[in-house]
Design an enzyme around this catalytic site. Structure first.
Site, PDB file in Angstrom:
ATOM      1  N   GLY A  92      41.895 -54.140  11.247  1.00 30.05           N
ATOM      2  CA  GLY A  92      42.557 -52.936  11.723  1.00 30.05           C
ATOM      3  C   GLY A  92      41.614 -51.966  12.404  1.00 30.05           C
ATOM      4  CE1 TYR A 136      51.253 -45.060   5.530  1.00 32.25           C
ATOM      5  CE2 TYR A 136      51.170 -42.712   6.018  1.00 32.25           C
ATOM      6  CZ  TYR A 136      50.541 -43.931   5.875  1.00 32.25           C
ATOM      7  OH  TYR A 136      49.183 -44.012   6.078  1.00 32.25           O
TER       8      TYR A 136
END
Length: 285
Positions: free
Chosen positions: A10, A123
């Site tokens: 990432g 989230y």
């Protein structure tokens, strides 16, 4: 020292691996295919011989999490819980990357590390659960919250803004959300320095100093791209309604870093000036 970096493919994970490899330490980077962090045996196997594991793996699609909360929970809470138990069992220090979304965004002064959590969306809820799970494992851990991340790898706000500005010649950006644009390279450096300093277990904030709005950041990005900042116009969040609520105020305080003897990241504008060439130079990649 042997490091294991999870989520190494990432935007942040790649910079964490790069930063750690600047020294003489042994650094192993694992992507999703290399480690299923929900598997107790896989986590135990991955940590054999390790001293520190850094968990950069996360479900970060904030809007999608509203309709896929179970999937987000698996990555953001079950995974860290499983990894934390394995780390605690093996005596490995765990660094868990977290987010400003664990707060409600209604403050007007920077959030301290121990400020009450009140996530407003899926989230944030799943990341807060991940923080709780790591702490509950009883192992040696550091929770490192960050926010408004940008970097040279993958998509990020500056690269998107620069592209849209060139394509359209004008754009509107919200001016009622405040935060701290933060370079992934700087977060990686804070992680390395926290561990090197032997920081006590607990929670720390790795964001740039100072604050601005998305509009203010966009103007700085457009200027760095060689365009006229005047082509960026301010607007409100009401004009850009999204499935997930965005914190109106995401400024994080750095008392924890200071107490640990770790210098916080510098002002966001100076750090953006240092990062701009590397970030925007990767825009088309």
């Amino acid at each position: 020292m042997r490091w294991v970096v999870v989520g190494a493919a990432g935007m942040l994970g790649r910079d964490v691996v790069a930063r750690l490899r600047q020294g003489d330490d042994d650094v192993v980077g694992l992507d999703r295919a290399g480690l299923d962090i929900t598997s107790p045996q896989a986590c135990a196997d991955a940590l054999v011989g390790a001293d520190v594991v850094v968990n950069c793996a996360a479900y970060t699609a904030v809007d999608d999490a509203e309709t896929h909360e179970a999937e987000a929970f698996t990555t953001n809470a079950v995974g860290p819980a499983t990894l934390a138990r394995a780390a605690a069992s093996a005596g490995v220090r765990l660094v868990q990357i977290s987010t400003d979304y664990v707060f409600d965004g209604r403050a007007s002064t920077p959030y301290d590390e121990d400020a009450p959590q009140a996530p407003r969306g899926a989230y944030g809820r799943t990341k807060a659960a991940g923080e709780w799970a790591v702490a509950a494992s009883g192992g040696d851990h550091l929770v490192v919250r960050t926010a408004w991340l940008y970097g040279a790898h993958g998509s990020s706000f500056p690269r998107t803004i620069a592209r849209v500005a060139r394509e359209r010649g004008a754009l509107d950006v919200v001016d009622d959300q405040r935060g701290q644009p933060t370079w992934t390279v700087d977060v990686a450096d804070v992680v390395a320095r926290l561990v090197a300093a032997g920081a006590p277990r607990g929670t720390y904030h790795a964001t740039s100093s100072g604050e601005t709005t998305w509009f203010g950041f966009a103007q700085a990005v457009v200027a760095a791209a060689g365009l006229d900042p005047a082509i960026v116009a301010p607007t409100t969040s009401e004009k850009f309604v999204r499935p997930a609520p965005r914190p109106a105020y995401s400024v994080l305080g750095h008392r924890g870093l200071q107490a640990a003897g770790v210098t916080p990241i510098g002002d966001w504008r100076g750090r953006w000036e240092a990062a701009a060439a590397a970030v925007l130079g990767q825009e088309e990649s």
